[in-house]
Every structure is written in C-alpha cells, then in structure tokens.
Design a protein around this motif. Structure first.
Motif, PDB file in Angstrom:
ATOM      1  N   LEU A 404       0.851  -1.190   0.000  1.00 36.79           N
ATOM      2  CA  LEU A 404       0.000   0.000   0.000  1.00 36.79           C
ATOM      3  C   LEU A 404       0.886   1.238   0.000  1.00 36.79           C
ATOM      4  O   LEU A 404       1.670   1.462   0.930  1.00 36.79           O
ATOM      5  N   ASP A 405       0.772   2.037  -1.040  1.00 41.24           N
ATOM      6  CA  ASP A 405       1.542   3.276  -1.162  1.00 41.24           C
ATOM      7  C   ASP A 405       0.824   4.363  -0.349  1.00 41.24           C
ATOM      8  O   ASP A 405      -0.208   4.893  -0.774  1.00 41.24           O
ATOM      9  N   ILE A 406       1.382   4.695   0.812  1.00 43.84           N
ATOM     10  CA  ILE A 406       0.716   5.628   1.725  1.00 43.84           C
ATOM     11  C   ILE A 406       0.575   7.012   1.105  1.00 43.84           C
ATOM     12  O   ILE A 406      -0.491   7.652   1.191  1.00 43.84           O
ATOM     13  N   ALA A 407       1.641   7.470   0.452  1.00 51.66           N
ATOM     14  CA  ALA A 407       1.591   8.811  -0.158  1.00 51.66           C
ATOM     15  C   ALA A 407       0.539   8.874  -1.247  1.00 51.66           C
ATOM     16  O   ALA A 407      -0.217   9.855  -1.374  1.00 51.66           O
ATOM     17  N   LYS A 408       0.457   7.819  -2.052  1.00 53.79           N
ATOM     18  CA  LYS A 408      -0.541   7.789  -3.125  1.00 53.79           C
ATOM     19  C   LYS A 408      -1.951   7.702  -2.552  1.00 53.79           C
ATOM     20  O   LYS A 408      -2.892   8.301  -3.084  1.00 53.79           O
ATOM     21  N   LEU A 409      -2.095   6.954  -1.452  1.00 51.03           N
ATOM     22  CA  LEU A 409      -3.403   6.861  -0.798  1.00 51.03           C
ATOM     23  C   LEU A 409      -3.856   8.240  -0.326  1.00 51.03           C
ATOM     24  O   LEU A 409      -5.014   8.627  -0.538  1.00 51.03           O
ATOM     25  N   GLU A 410      -2.958   8.992   0.289  1.00 48.03           N
ATOM     26  CA  GLU A 410      -3.309  10.331   0.761  1.00 48.03           C
ATOM     27  C   GLU A 410      -3.705  11.228  -0.406  1.00 48.03           C
ATOM     28  O   GLU A 410      -4.664  11.997  -0.329  1.00 48.03           O
ATOM     29  N   GLN A 411      -2.954  11.103  -1.503  1.00 47.22           N
ATOM     30  CA  GLN A 411      -3.233  11.952  -2.661  1.00 47.22           C
ATOM     31  C   GLN A 411      -4.596  11.640  -3.261  1.00 47.22           C
ATOM     32  O   GLN A 411      -5.386  12.544  -3.553  1.00 47.22           O
ATOM     33  N   LEU A 412      -4.866  10.345  -3.452  1.00 48.38           N
ATOM     34  CA  LEU A 412      -6.115   9.951  -4.113  1.00 48.38           C
ATOM     35  C   LEU A 412      -7.333  10.145  -3.223  1.00 48.38           C
ATOM     36  O   LEU A 412      -8.423  10.449  -3.710  1.00 48.38           O
ATOM     37  N   MET A 413      -7.181   9.952  -1.929  1.00 47.17           N
ATOM     38  CA  MET A 413      -8.304  10.091  -1.009  1.00 47.17           C
ATOM     39  C   MET A 413      -8.452  11.520  -0.494  1.00 47.17           C
ATOM     40  O   MET A 413      -9.396  11.819   0.234  1.00 47.17           O
ATOM     41  N   GLY A 414      -7.518  12.396  -0.858  1.00 42.80           N
ATOM     42  CA  GLY A 414      -7.628  13.796  -0.477  1.00 42.80           C
ATOM     43  C   GLY A 414      -7.629  14.024   1.015  1.00 42.80           C
ATOM     44  O   GLY A 414      -8.206  15.001   1.503  1.00 42.80           O
ATOM     45  N   GLY A 415      -6.992  13.127   1.775  1.00 37.64           N
ATOM     46  CA  GLY A 415      -6.936  13.299   3.220  1.00 37.64           C
ATOM     47  C   GLY A 415      -8.259  13.078   3.916  1.00 37.64           C
ATOM     48  O   GLY A 415      -8.439  13.476   5.064  1.00 37.64           O
ATOM     49  N   SER A 416      -9.222  12.419   3.230  1.00 43.83           N
ATOM     50  CA  SER A 416     -10.553  12.243   3.817  1.00 43.83           C
ATOM     51  C   SER A 416     -10.620  11.072   4.788  1.00 43.83           C
ATOM     52  O   SER A 416     -11.641  10.882   5.448  1.00 43.83           O
ATOM     53  N   ILE A 417      -9.539  10.296   4.893  1.00 45.71           N
ATOM     54  CA  ILE A 417      -9.550   9.141   5.786  1.00 45.71           C
ATOM     55  C   ILE A 417      -8.169   8.998   6.407  1.00 45.71           C
ATOM     56  O   ILE A 417      -7.147   9.258   5.764  1.00 45.71           O
ATOM     57  N   THR A 418      -8.152   8.621   7.669  1.00 48.22           N
ATOM     58  CA  THR A 418      -6.872   8.431   8.353  1.00 48.22           C
ATOM     59  C   THR A 418      -6.268   7.094   7.948  1.00 48.22           C
ATOM     60  O   THR A 418      -6.970   6.194   7.474  1.00 48.22           O
ATOM     61  N   LEU A 419      -4.979   6.957   8.151  1.00 49.37           N
ATOM     62  CA  LEU A 419      -4.301   5.709   7.812  1.00 49.37           C
ATOM     63  C   LEU A 419      -4.834   4.558   8.655  1.00 49.37           C
ATOM     64  O   LEU A 419      -5.025   3.442   8.161  1.00 49.37           O
ATOM     65  N   ASP A 420      -5.107   4.823   9.936  1.00 49.24           N
ATOM     66  CA  ASP A 420      -5.636   3.756  10.801  1.00 49.24           C
ATOM     67  C   ASP A 420      -6.998   3.282  10.312  1.00 49.24           C
ATOM     68  O   ASP A 420      -7.289   2.079  10.329  1.00 49.24           O
ATOM     69  N   ALA A 421      -7.856   4.237   9.887  1.00 54.75           N
ATOM     70  CA  ALA A 421      -9.181   3.858   9.383  1.00 54.75           C
ATOM     71  C   ALA A 421      -9.057   3.060   8.086  1.00 54.75           C
ATOM     72  O   ALA A 421      -9.809   2.103   7.849  1.00 54.75           O
ATOM     73  N   ALA A 422      -8.100   3.446   7.237  1.00 57.00           N
ATOM     74  CA  ALA A 422      -7.895   2.705   5.983  1.00 57.00           C
ATOM     75  C   ALA A 422      -7.436   1.288   6.272  1.00 57.00           C
ATOM     76  O   ALA A 422      -7.893   0.332   5.645  1.00 57.00           O
ATOM     77  N   LYS A 423      -6.510   1.157   7.242  1.00 57.54           N
ATOM     78  CA  LYS A 423      -6.034  -0.183   7.605  1.00 57.54           C
ATOM     79  C   LYS A 423      -7.164  -1.022   8.198  1.00 57.54           C
ATOM     80  O   LYS A 423      -7.249  -2.231   7.951  1.00 57.54           O
ATOM     81  N   ALA A 424      -8.041  -0.385   8.970  1.00 53.99           N
ATOM     82  CA  ALA A 424      -9.166  -1.117   9.569  1.00 53.99           C
ATOM     83  C   ALA A 424     -10.094  -1.667   8.490  1.00 53.99           C
ATOM     84  O   ALA A 424     -10.613  -2.785   8.622  1.00 53.99           O
ATOM     85  N   ILE A 425     -10.279  -0.889   7.421  1.00 53.40           N
ATOM     86  CA  ILE A 425     -11.131  -1.367   6.314  1.00 53.40           C
ATOM     87  C   ILE A 425     -10.504  -2.579   5.650  1.00 53.40           C
ATOM     88  O   ILE A 425     -11.191  -3.580   5.387  1.00 53.40           O
TER      89      ILE A 425
END
Length: 799
Positions: A404-425
C-alpha cells in the motif's frame, strides 16, 4: 444470486439496518441490487382458526358452508371448496382486510351465501404446500394467533455480482462484505476439519485443468428427505429440495461459495480419474440431456472409463445419489476457470457450480467446503467418514502480497480518511498487514493485485461521497467524439419530435436473418453488396439467434415492428443508431465498424380521433420527408436501384452523393410480421449525415419583391427518373428560378390518352429577382429557356 436475510443473520446481526439502508450500502459499494422481496405469511390478519361446523352449500355441490372459531368470541361463517379437512381441524383463516399481494380479502356472497373471509392453502399465504387443499395446522396451535408469529418470514435480496467478485457468491462472502460496510463484527463460526492423506484411488490426468481434487468417502448414509431447517434455507433462495445429501452440497455451495458434488459409491468402479474426454464421447447429464464431448472437455471418470461428471459443470445421470444410495463419495476440487467456461458454453450446460467455477473459486476453500459438507452428511444422513480424505494435486496460490503506497493513498483520497481507518477497512475485508506496508491478500480476493486495487477497496467502503473534490471544471476543446455525440443527441431529439421512438436492439442476430433483405441494405455502408465472408461470425454463440454480428440495423427494427404489430400498434415510427459490423472484401481486409441510422415507418400517420376519423397511410414520401428534415441544407433524392428481396428500393442521395439505402418490404415479408400496411425502411451513414449537417446555418431573408409562377406539363419516357429532371434543372442554373416542384404524374397503361411507354409530368416553377419586380416578358423568357434546355437535355416534349 438470491441472498436470504435470515441466512445472513446467521453470520451478522443486521437487525438495526433497514432494507433501504442495506440497499444503498451495497449499491454504492458496487454490488447491484436488482430486487428485494418478502417471503412467508404476508399479513397479520391471517390467523389460526378451528373448523367447528361444515354443512353442504344449498346451491353448490362442490362448496361447503363452515363455521370457524378465529379467536374472536363468536363463530365466523366462511364458504370453502376444499375437501381435505374435517370438523375440528385447525387451518389458516384470512380475515377481511388481509392482503395476499394481488388482492385483499373481503366479505362477499358465494352463490347467495355470505362468506366472511377465506380458509387458505399454504401456497395462498406464502408457504409451501404439503397437501392438496387447506393447510392443516398442528392440533396444539393457538386459536386466533397470527401465523406471522408461528411461521418465519424472510426477505430475499436479489443481487447481480460482477465477474471480478466471485467471493460474493455466497452468504459468507456477502456477510464479510456487509461486515466491512457496516463496521459490525461477524458472529463466530467453528470451521470443521478433515483428516487428509495422499490420494491412492484418485488420479489427475489433466493437471492444468484440475490442480486439486479431493475425495471423501462416507459409508452407511440414509438418503431421505432433508430436515425442515435445511429445506427452508434452500427454498428461500429459490432452490427445490431433492434429498438430504444433494441438499447439503447445495447448502454448502451457497454458504461458503465453493461447489461440491456427491457420487453414489456403488456406481463408481475402482479409482477416479480426472481426464480429458475422448473426441465424440457421450455424456448423459443429470438434467436428462445428452452431449457429444470433445478433447477440450474435462471429465470425472472411474477405472472402467465411465463418465461420472462433466467436471465443474454437472454430474452424470448414471452416478447420481438416489434413495437407495448407502455410500457416497464427496468431491471437492478446484478447476481452472477458462476451461470450465469453454465447456459450459460449448455444451450449453450451466449450473450454480459452473457459474462459480467460471469466475474463479477460492482454491484454499476446497478443504473447508469438504469438511463442512462431510460433517453435515454425518449429522443429517448418518453414516461414518471412511478413512482420511484423499487429496490429489495441490491448491494453487493465486494471490500475492500487495504494498500500500501511503503517499498515493493520501493523494487519491484527499486526506478524507486516516491511515488507521484505511487499515481497519482492509482488515475487515480479510487482508493481513505485514511489514513495510505490505498486505497479505486472502485467497478468495483474486481481484486484488495492485496498489490501486487496495485504494479502490478503501474508497469503496469509506464512500466516494466522503472524498471531497479538489478540482473545478476546466475548459477542454471539443473533440471529434464530443461533436459526434452532440450531433447524434440532437438528431435523436429531432426524430423524437417527429413522432419516432428510439429502439436499442442486440448487436448479435441469427445468421438466417442475413437474407437478401439485410444483405442488400448493407449497400448503405460502404456502398456495395455484402460479399461472401463479410459476415463476422461468433465462434461460440450462446444460441442460433445470436450467431453473427449484425451487418445492418434493419433486422432489429423489423423485429421491433413485428412485436409492436402483434401488440396492436397501428402507427409504427422507429429509429435506431448504432454500429454495424462486417469484414471488408470478403474477410480479406480490415474489419469495418460503422455507425449508422436506421429508420422504419408504416401504418397510419396519426392517431384516430374525432377530427381524424380516417387517417392516411404512411408512404415512401413520409420517410423521405423525415430524411429531408434531418438534412435541411441538402437536396435529398431517392434514386431507384433494384435490390433483391424488396418490392421497391433506392439509393438515398444528398446533394447527389450516396448516403444510404431505402427500401419497401415485399408483401410476403409484411405478411410474415403480420403487417397490414406497407413497411418502409432506410439505413443511412451517420458520419455522412453529420458531415452534411455541419456548418453555420444561415436564414434566408424574406423576399422584398413578388414572385411569378409558371406551370409546365412535359411528356417523357416512362422510365425517366424524376431525379434526372431535377438534376437538369439544377444544371441549367437559371438565376431567377427560386423554387420548383413536381405536382402531378399521369400514365395510361391502355395507351388511349397517352402512349403506354410515356408519362406526363407536371411541374410548377417560381421565378423571382432579389433586385426588382419582374415583368411578364422577363419571366416568360427565363421560363422558355428552361423548357428548351429540358427538351434538349432529358429528351422531353411539352404539351
């Protein structure tokens, strides 16, 4: 696939979610909900009643007048036609106001006797009939108690699962998905296990197509009717119970998503062999059909070579489990999807098993499915598991860790979700976090292969509506695709305003539809007859009606017209825009895909009403007028051109250039579709229509000076086309001539008034100058010059 809400509740408590909420959750997560329906007793006004008296109806031999106790303190009179009950029985009673779906029970009179309700059969109140007549309830049933409190109701959710999500083709898979979407924990499930050993009586001769095969022998079973809970679950999702062993394999299929099959061990001679069929080998399927196989088909056979099953698709008729079966061999295997798909299409055999194997089952679920089915067979049908489960081959590993590319996740999700919440999903979806943001993908999620797949899962569960847009619309030059779309939409609106209905027909048609009618209409694109080899044929058609890609849109329109005629439609106005397909040059050149517009017109030109009691019948000029309306800046002509299969045919010309084909169906073809009026069709090149319609439309100013008209009747050969006369008029290029049209044509086959090989054509010509009012001499001079030119160029004489 049908999903039972009650069955889902075995895995997940969804009692605090309404059906509307679940519908929205699944739909926005990419799972299409096609329908939601309820099963079971439909009304709380259906109660337990006891029959206290039954006497013959005074005016009907087949009816009886009953007095029933429905727990109301007084007896209720109901007329009943059933015969399977006796006084004292307890039966369902539908009180007035009870809704049975299509109708509501009320008080009425039956042959003159008052009836205050209805005594019901099981099927009439949403339950399964077990006898012919009224449903006889248990003797200890409480009188007056609503049946909704006695019989369990259920809600069925019909979902359409996309091919990339075979993990959702089970109640466990759907529960896992809903757990991630709702945040609820799944209920614990104790997964049974089986002792395994290397196979000694199973051989895989086609390992590429069957990497893993397991066989579990269970002896001493008693094949009989399934228990009520099992039948209820299967019936809820639309399956008919067969016997306890077969029902268990079906239950496990819809519980875990992995298909199983049970063989009667007495009908299996020696060891099992998973092999390719011999060319022409016969196979008798469980559904009673017979098939000639090829070397592309995979079989389960025994030592004698008998075909026991078509692997992954359907069992054989000779090896099925019946009431006399005492020993069974339980099959659980993994088959390569592409080969199952190919055999299923070729043999036209399909089943719940093939549906899942074609899309890809979980290879690691083979053992779990076998263990659960074996456990249930022992519990329900008795018997013992004889030895260890034999295993041939091994389960392929089809998934691998994804980072999981964390930087790309932040870019694509626009900061709408925290990393912990993404991992929980991801954890809820069954993935396991490893080192350095690496995630182990479970074996049932074959679609998760790249970083972006993980981000898509996070966005899907998190909700795209929760991701804020960071961009505003930017100007983009209009592309050719945009221009084509805009033109086609405008043309559709114009045709709709002219009274036409748009149709959308399938792009696959029957090969026999490619008769002369269709072949000749193919002249519209690319202006030559259909040649041998031009048809684009489907290699493995689903049916004979879907064997070739359509080379013309006309067959679809004619089929639509036939259906509308048979539904009583009097006025037919249809159009369709779409692609037609063909090989160019007899299949030797590049394939052609061309956009075309097809039109069909027939019947009355307007509805019958008080002011239009005898409407006129549409003719070829009505269709020509529609084409002309679509090309206001061009001169549209129909130039006759003989085509086989038509009573009348022509090329459609715009400014002298061909843009398509026009035709009238033969009377024989009209009779075949039950048409009582002539049917006219046209097929036009959409690209050429767009080209002719492109440009700035200029409005002609109103004339300042009056015009002057002259009529002329000319005698011409009967074979002379009107287009030739119009072309000659345009060629003459008289500057004062502003309008002309043909207003009469006369012929006399007897030759008395005009020669039989001649015709009289009458034209009206209008002359006007933009600079002054014309004098009669100027009009006469211009008119005579035109007539002289026509006499010379097209060999006509004037009367």
């Amino acid at each position: 696939m049908n999903v039972s809400f009650n069955w889902l509740n075995d895995h997940l408590d969804l009692s605090d979610h309404s059906l509307e909420q679940l519908d929205d959750l699944l739909t926005f997560a990419g799972v299409e909900v096609e329908g939601i329906s309820r099963t079971g007793v439909p009304s709380d006004k259906i109660v337990v009643a006891q029959i206290m008296e039954a006497v013959q109806h005074p005016d009907a031999d087949k009816l009886k007048v009953t007095q029933v106790d429905a727990g109301e303190g007084a007896l209720r009179q109901i007329v009943c036609g059933a015969k399977n009950y006796k006084v004292g029985d307890k039966v369902p009673c539908c009180l007035p106001g009870a809704s049975l779906g299509s109708f509501t029970i009320g008080e009425t009179k039956m042959r003159g006797v008052e009836s205050k309700g209805m005594l019901a059969a099981a099927s009439e109140i949403g339950l399964v009939d077990e006898e012919d007549g009224l449903m006889i309830l248990p003797a200890d049933a409480e009188v007056g108690k609503p049946l909704v409190e006695i019989f369990e109701s259920d809600t069925i959710i019909e979902v359409e699962i996309t091919p990339n999500r075979p993990d959702l083709l089970s109640h466990t898979g759907m529960a896992r998905e809903l757990s991630a979407l709702t945040g609820k924990e799944r209920k614990p499930f104790e997964q049974p296990s089986l002792e395994t050993t290397a196979a000694s009586t199973v051989t895989i001769s086609a390992e590429e197509r069957c990497p893993l095969y397991t066989a579990t022998k269970i002896s001493g079973v008693k094949v009989t009717e399934s228990p009520a809970w099992l039948k209820t679950k299967l019936e809820a999702i639309g399956l008919s119970p067969i016997n306890n062993v077969v029902d268990i394999t079906n239950f496990v299929l819809h519980e875990l998503g992995h298909p199983l099959h049970a063989f009667d061990a007495a009908k299996v001679e020696g060891a099992l062999d998973i092999r390719l069929a011999n060319d022409g080998e016969k196979f008798d399927a469980l559904d009673g059909s017979e098939h000639a196989l090829t070397t592309e088909d995979l079989l389960i056979s025994d030592a004698s070579g008998n075909a026991l099953a078509l692997a992954g698709i359907m069992g054989g008729e000779a090896s099925g489990v019946t009431e006399v079966t005492t020993d069974v061999i339980l099959e659980a295997a993994y088959f390569t999807p592409s080969f199952i798909r190919r055999s299923s299409r070729r043999t036209a055999l399909s089943s719940d098993s093939s549906y899942r194997f074609e899309r890809g089952t979980d290879p690691q679920a083979v053992y779990n499915a076998a263990a659960l089915a074996a456990k249930l067979i022992v519990e329900i049908a008795g018997g013992i598991i004889e030895g260890a489960t034999e295993v041939a081959g091994e389960a392929p590993v089809l998934t691998q860790p994804v980072t999981l590319d964390i930087a790309k996740l932040e870019q694509l999700m626009g900061g709408s979700i925290t990393l912990d919440a993404a991992k929980a999903i991801l954890t809820k979806l069954g993935l396991t976090e490893g080192a350095d943001n690496s995630w182990e993908v479970p074996s049932y999620r074959l679609d998760l292969q790249r970083h972006i797949d993980l981000v898509e899962e996070i966005a899907r569960v998190h909700g795209l509506e929760n991701v804020e847009s960071r961009f505003v619309g930017a100007y983009v030059d209009e592309s050719d695709v945009d221009k084509a779309y805009d033109y086609q939409l405008k043309l559709k609106q114009q045709l709709a305003a002219l009274g036409f209905y748009e149709t959308q027909t399938i792009k696959l048609i029957a090969e026999h539809s490619n008769d002369n009618m269709v072949a000749q209409m193919c002249d519209a694109l690319p202006q030559r007859p259909l040649m041998d080899g031009d048809l684009v044929k489907v290699s493995l058609p689903l049916s004979e009606d879907h064997a070739v890609m359509r080379p013309s849109l006309v067959p679809g329109l004619v089929a639509v017209a036939a259906r509308n005629i048979r539904q009583g439609r009097k006025s037919l106005r249809f159009f369709e825009m779409g692609k037609q397909f063909r090989n160019a040059g007899g299949g030797k050149a590049k394939d052609l895909e061309a956009e075309s517009l097809a039109l069909l017109i027939s019947g009355t030109d307007a509805p019958v009403n008080w002011a239009n009691k005898v409407p006129s019948i549409a003719d070829l000029y009505d269709l020509k007028a529609v084409i002309t309306a679509a090309l206001p800046k061009a001169v549209v002509q129909l130039k006759e051109r003989k085509r086989d299969g038509f009573i009348l045919a022509a090329d459609v010309l715009a400014d002298g250039k061909p843009i398509g084909a026009f035709a009238q169906l033969t009377p024989a073809r009209c009779r075949a579709i039950d048409a009582n009026h002539p049917v006219y069709v046209a097929e036009l090149d959409l690209a050429k229509l767009q080209q002719l319609a492109t440009g700035i439309e200029k409005v002609d100013p109103l004339p300042q000076f009056p015009g002057s008209s002259r009529d002329a009747a000319m005698e011409a050969p009967i074979t002379l086309e009107n287009a030739a006369i119009e072309n000659a008029i345009k060629k003459h290029n008289e500057m004062l001539l502003v309008d002309y049209h043909c207003f009469d044509v006369f012929t006399d086959p007897t030759g008395e008034k005009i020669a039989a090989d001649k015709k009289s054509v009458a034209y009206s010509f209008t002359y006007r100058s933009p600079e002054k009012t014309l004098k009669a001499k100027e009009v006469d001079k211009a008119h005579q010059a035109l007539l002289d030119f026509l006499a010379k160029s097209v060999k006509v004489s004037f009367r």
